[in-house]
Design an enzyme around this catalytic site. Structure first.
Site, short mmCIF file in Angstrom:
data_model
loop_
_atom_site.label_atom_id
_atom_site.label_comp_id
_atom_site.label_asym_id
_atom_site.label_seq_id
_atom_site.Cartn_x
_atom_site.Cartn_y
_atom_site.Cartn_z
N GLU A 142 0.86 -1.18 0.00
CA GLU A 142 0.00 0.00 0.00
C GLU A 142 0.89 1.23 0.00
O GLU A 142 1.74 1.39 0.89
CB GLU A 142 -0.92 0.03 1.22
CG GLU A 142 -1.86 1.23 1.22
CD GLU A 142 -2.73 1.32 2.46
OE1 GLU A 142 -3.76 2.01 2.41
OE2 GLU A 142 -2.38 0.71 3.50
N GLU A 158 5.01 4.49 3.98
CA GLU A 158 4.62 5.80 4.48
C GLU A 158 5.86 6.63 4.72
O GLU A 158 6.79 6.20 5.41
CB GLU A 158 3.82 5.65 5.78
CG GLU A 158 3.42 6.96 6.42
CD GLU A 158 2.58 7.85 5.50
OE1 GLU A 158 2.98 9.02 5.31
OE2 GLU A 158 1.56 7.37 4.96
N ASN A 177 10.06 7.06 0.75
CA ASN A 177 9.31 7.88 -0.19
C ASN A 177 8.81 7.03 -1.36
O ASN A 177 9.58 6.28 -1.96
CB ASN A 177 10.21 9.01 -0.71
CG ASN A 177 9.44 10.09 -1.43
OD1 ASN A 177 8.52 9.82 -2.19
ND2 ASN A 177 9.83 11.34 -1.19
N ASP A 207 -3.37 11.82 -1.73
CA ASP A 207 -3.47 13.28 -1.87
C ASP A 207 -3.88 13.61 -3.30
O ASP A 207 -3.21 13.21 -4.25
CB ASP A 207 -2.12 13.90 -1.54
CG ASP A 207 -2.19 15.42 -1.38
OD1 ASP A 207 -3.01 16.06 -2.07
OD2 ASP A 207 -1.42 15.97 -0.57
N ASP A 232 -12.30 9.43 -2.28
CA ASP A 232 -13.57 10.16 -2.17
C ASP A 232 -13.59 11.34 -3.14
O ASP A 232 -14.61 12.02 -3.26
CB ASP A 232 -13.74 10.70 -0.75
CG ASP A 232 -12.69 11.77 -0.44
OD1 ASP A 232 -11.49 11.45 -0.54
OD2 ASP A 232 -13.06 12.91 -0.10
N THR A 275 -10.40 2.35 5.28
CA THR A 275 -9.32 3.14 5.85
C THR A 275 -9.92 4.14 6.85
O THR A 275 -11.14 4.31 6.92
CB THR A 275 -8.56 3.93 4.76
OG1 THR A 275 -9.37 5.03 4.33
CG2 THR A 275 -8.23 3.05 3.56
N TYR A 332 -9.73 7.39 6.64
CA TYR A 332 -10.39 8.44 5.85
C TYR A 332 -11.73 7.95 5.30
O TYR A 332 -12.70 8.70 5.26
CB TYR A 332 -9.49 8.89 4.70
CG TYR A 332 -8.38 9.82 5.11
CD1 TYR A 332 -8.66 11.05 5.71
CD2 TYR A 332 -7.05 9.50 4.88
CE1 TYR A 332 -7.65 11.92 6.07
CE2 TYR A 332 -6.03 10.36 5.26
CZ TYR A 332 -6.33 11.57 5.85
OH TYR A 332 -5.32 12.42 6.23
N GLU A 333 -11.76 6.71 4.87
CA GLU A 333 -12.99 6.16 4.31
C GLU A 333 -14.12 6.17 5.34
O GLU A 333 -15.26 6.50 5.03
CB GLU A 333 -12.74 4.74 3.81
CG GLU A 333 -13.90 4.13 3.07
CD GLU A 333 -13.53 2.80 2.43
OE1 GLU A 333 -14.43 2.17 1.87
OE2 GLU A 333 -12.35 2.41 2.49
#
Length: 215
Positions: A44, A69, A96, A118, A154, A191, A193-194
């Protein structure tokens, strides 16, 4: 996204080399040795606090997972979850995403997950989007033949851009949902955010694409 500074994060990450892999460039082409099995590897890109991959790793013990991450202050939250769960098939890389080919080689990875990346909405920042053609080339260079990208967001603008980018690159569309939580898709792991966006009634977009077989 404004990040809370955690000056102690680096030290804590260093205390758990069996979870946050140190010197991952030395593991390139040898991830089966790191996990000590021959299971397929999924990654991921932009794993955030790790909720998605934690759920995936619990659900699929026969698959190895790596969460990537760049921010220490974020990945340390994923580390906390991993320490508590003690999952042998989930590891983290504090690197990165622009440098994936330093850490993986062709056929290392079977699937790439991109979740709520992002959107970089300004046109001049398009090259920073994780579905831009240069990133698609990088993923192809580490994936198996016919490897897949699974993408959720989203952001309608990013989703439309990504579909166009996938198409122009020659990727094949396997699955598409313009409103994931109102679809019949099964086994969805959310997630952070989801959860947040769906609770507000926002639509979640999802697609699966795969690369064409090499000639």
């Amino acid at each position: 996204m404004r990040l809370r500074n955690k000056p102690w994060a680096s030290e804590k990450i260093g205390q758990y080399p069996h979870y946050v892999v140190p010197n991952p460039e030395e593991c390139k082409g040898k991830w089966n040795e790191v996990f000590q099995n021959e299971n397929p590897l999924h990654i991921e890109v932009g794993t955030g606090k790790g909720q998605f991959l934690l759920g995936m790793a619990k659900q699929n013990p026969h698959i190895n997972y790596i969460g990537i991450e760049v921010y220490e202050s974020v990945i340390v939250s994923a580390l906390d979850r991993l320490i508590e769960a003690e999952l042998p098939n989930f590891k983290l890389l504090n690197v990165n995403a622009e440098e994936l080919e330093k850490y993986f080689t062709k056929n290392d990875v079977e699937r790439v997950y991109l979740n709520f990346s992002d959107p970089w909405p300004k046109k001049r920042h398009a090259k920073r989007r994780l579905t831009y053609k240069s990133f698609l080339q990088s993923y192809e260079n580490i994936l198996v033949d016919e490897g897949e990208i699974h993408f959720k967001t989203d952001n309608q603008g990013l989703f439309e851009f990504s579909l166009m980018s996938f198409s122009e690159y020659g990727l094949l569309l396997k699955f598409l949902s313009l409103d994931l939580h109102k679809s019949d898709f099964e086994g969805n792991i959310m997630t952070e955010y989801e959860e947040k966006f769906s609770q507000k009634g926002q639509r979640i977009y999802r697609c699966e694409v795969k690369y064409r077989e090499s000639l």
